[in-house]
Write an enzyme that holds these catalytic residues in place. Structure first.
Site, short mmCIF file in Angstrom:
data_model
loop_
_atom_site.label_atom_id
_atom_site.label_comp_id
_atom_site.label_asym_id
_atom_site.label_seq_id
_atom_site.Cartn_x
_atom_site.Cartn_y
_atom_site.Cartn_z
NE ARG A 234 3.88 66.79 38.76
CZ ARG A 234 3.67 68.10 38.67
NH1 ARG A 234 3.21 68.63 37.55
NH2 ARG A 234 3.91 68.90 39.70
CD GLU A 263 8.03 67.02 33.19
OE1 GLU A 263 6.98 66.84 32.57
OE2 GLU A 263 8.19 67.94 34.01
CG HIS A 295 6.21 71.13 33.62
ND1 HIS A 295 6.33 69.92 34.24
CD2 HIS A 295 5.35 71.85 34.39
CE1 HIS A 295 5.57 69.90 35.32
NE2 HIS A 295 4.97 71.07 35.43
P1 NAI Z 1 -5.95 70.12 43.40
O1 NAI Z 1 -5.39 69.38 44.56
O2 NAI Z 1 -6.64 71.42 43.64
O3 NAI Z 1 -6.98 69.18 42.62
C1 NAI Z 1 -6.72 67.85 42.29
C2 NAI Z 1 -8.07 67.16 42.15
O4 NAI Z 1 -7.80 65.84 41.66
C3 NAI Z 1 -8.82 67.02 43.49
O5 NAI Z 1 -10.17 67.44 43.32
C4 NAI Z 1 -8.72 65.52 43.77
O6 NAI Z 1 -9.85 65.02 44.49
C5 NAI Z 1 -8.64 64.95 42.38
N1 NAI Z 1 -8.06 63.62 42.30
C6 NAI Z 1 -7.07 63.08 43.06
N2 NAI Z 1 -6.80 61.82 42.64
C7 NAI Z 1 -7.63 61.58 41.60
C8 NAI Z 1 -7.84 60.48 40.75
N3 NAI Z 1 -7.14 59.35 40.88
N4 NAI Z 1 -8.79 60.57 39.79
C9 NAI Z 1 -9.52 61.70 39.65
N5 NAI Z 1 -9.37 62.79 40.43
C10 NAI Z 1 -8.43 62.72 41.38
O7 NAI Z 1 -4.74 70.29 42.38
P2 NAI Z 1 -4.59 71.37 41.23
O8 NAI Z 1 -3.98 72.61 41.76
O9 NAI Z 1 -5.86 71.48 40.47
O10 NAI Z 1 -3.45 70.67 40.33
C11 NAI Z 1 -3.69 69.45 39.65
C12 NAI Z 1 -2.40 68.92 39.10
O11 NAI Z 1 -1.94 69.78 38.06
C13 NAI Z 1 -1.22 68.89 40.10
O12 NAI Z 1 -1.25 67.74 40.90
C14 NAI Z 1 -0.02 68.90 39.18
O13 NAI Z 1 0.31 67.57 38.87
C15 NAI Z 1 -0.54 69.60 37.93
N6 NAI Z 1 0.08 70.91 37.70
C16 NAI Z 1 0.72 71.15 36.51
C17 NAI Z 1 1.29 72.36 36.25
C18 NAI Z 1 1.96 72.66 34.94
O14 NAI Z 1 2.63 73.70 34.80
N7 NAI Z 1 1.82 71.82 33.93
C19 NAI Z 1 1.32 73.43 37.27
C20 NAI Z 1 0.58 73.10 38.47
C21 NAI Z 1 0.01 71.87 38.67
#
Ligand code: NAI
Length: 331
Positions: A234, A263, A295
């Site tokens: 993000r 964005e 994105h």
């Molecule tokens: P997820 O929920 O499976 O994993 C997120 C991880 O981040 C978890 O292990 C959590 O414990 C950890 N976390 C939370 N706060 C944290 C912090 N302050 N410092 C370090 N680790 C922290 O989520 P997933 O599916 O892996 O997605 C991650 C992010 O990717 C989403 O939140 C979204 O913002 C982004 N995303 C971007 C996309 C794109 O097209 N560019 C598409 C899908 C997701």
């Protein structure tokens, strides 16, 4: 039953219409994002289906509730754009797509890293102009480099595995470390240690109030000079003006971003005939060592199919008065 679908693109229609068969759901597609300008047009709608840049603030949610909307269906994983407390207060359920091909996003992060490092974007253009010189295309081996991964959930984990396959040493920071990754060769460290040791830093954590601008002048100064930074998570995780300073003083060796804090005014639209008023993104795009994609990390056949099927499945559940899988429900 009607669902108002905001920020609709032609490809959204293809996938949602493909999977919304034999159902009572009629999807009303709106190209515009959801916000105060359109909210009064909503009528007789059971759910709104929204994406990353639709802003579901408390005032917007209050109006949705008054109009009888029962469900906010996010067709994405991140939910920082929705005021969940307001949704709870006004009795609107909120669901999302917690996982859709995490490999799609992880592979795009790797594509950005390889492009920046091996300069394939420049090579493509050069060779087409019959310029076969290698000057300026020098890269470095990823093999043996230290990659720092912040956030090792579904996407971060997929990214770690690819980087291990490249022969990188992978260190990670997560507020909840995962045992299976540690067994697979990833070493969890404190965040500062990661900043100090990593040659490449890739962000895969959600944006929360606690980690807004986690990459800023102070944290950049802890990193190795010439660090490569990749953000597919993000935009708000990175202070863009500090990154620009870091690029100017060579602290940042290369930057790949698929997300940008402003964005919503730019991405997902063709603005090629417009004057871009955002000087920050223009400055970013002027650096030869910056790669911006709009994105698109999620944008694969597999991911769009999963997004449509999971989102529609949740809508059908709520319509039928049944509860979808706990993982998709936010409120
Ligand atoms: P997820 O929920 O499976 O994993 C997120 C991880 O981040 C978890 O292990 C959590 O414990 C950890 N976390 C939370 N706060 C944290 C912090 N302050 N410092 C370090 N680790 C922290 O989520 P997933 O599916 O892996 O997605 C991650 C992010 O990717 C989403 O939140 C979204 O913002 C982004 N995303 C971007 C996309 C794109 O097209 N560019 C598409 C899908 C997701």
């Amino acid at each position: 039953m009607k669902v108002a679908f905001f920020s609709a693109k032609p490809y959204d229609r293809v996938f949602f219409d493909r999977f919304n068969i034999n159902s009572d759901v009629v999807i009303q597609y709106y190209e515009t994002h959801l916000g105060p300008h359109i909210i009064n047009a909503i009528a007789d709608v059971f759910a709104v289906c929204v994406f990353v840049n639709d802003k579901l603030t408390a005032p917007v949610i209050e109006v949705l509730a008054a109009k009888g909307v029962k469900l906010i269906a996010l067709r994405c994983a991140g939910f920082n754009n929705v005021d969940l407390d307001a949704a709870k207060k006004y009795g609107i359920r909120v669901c999302r797509v917690p996982a859709y091909s995490p490999e799609a996003v992880a592979e795009h992060a790797v594509a950005m890293l390889l492009t920046l490092n091996r300069k394939t974007h420049k090579a493509y253009n050069r060779v087409r102009e019959q310029n076969f010189s290698l000057t300026g295309l020098l890269g470095f081996n990823l093999h043996g480099k230290t990659v720092g991964v912040i956030g090792t959930g579904k996407i971060g984990k997929a990214f770690c595995k690819i980087m291990l396959g490249f022969g990188c040493s992978v260190i990670a920071y997560d507020i909840y470390p995962h045992d299976d990754l540690q067994q697979g060769g990833v070493t969890y460290t404190a965040l500062d240690t990661l900043f100090e040791q990593a040659d490449i830093v890739s962000l895969h954590c959600p944006l929360t109030p606690d980690n807004h601008y986690m990459i800023n002048a102070a944290t950049l100064s802890k990193m190795k000079k010439g660090v490569v930074l990749i953000n597919t998570s993000r935009g708000g995780l990175v202070c863009t003006t500090d990154i620009i300073d870091g690029l100017k003083n060579r602290q940042v060796g290369a930057l790949g971003i698929d997300v940008y804090e402003q964005e919503e005014k730019l991405f997902f639209r063709d603005l090629s005939e417009n004057i871009i008023e955002d000087d920050t993104i223009q400055r970013l795009m002027s650096f030869p060592n910056v790669l911006v994609t709009a994105h698109q990390a999620f944008f694969t056949e597999e991911a769009l199919s999963e997004i449509a099927q999971i989102t529609l499945g949740s809508i059908y559940h709520f319509l039928n008065g049944t509860e979808p899988a706990a993982a998709v429900v936010l409120v």
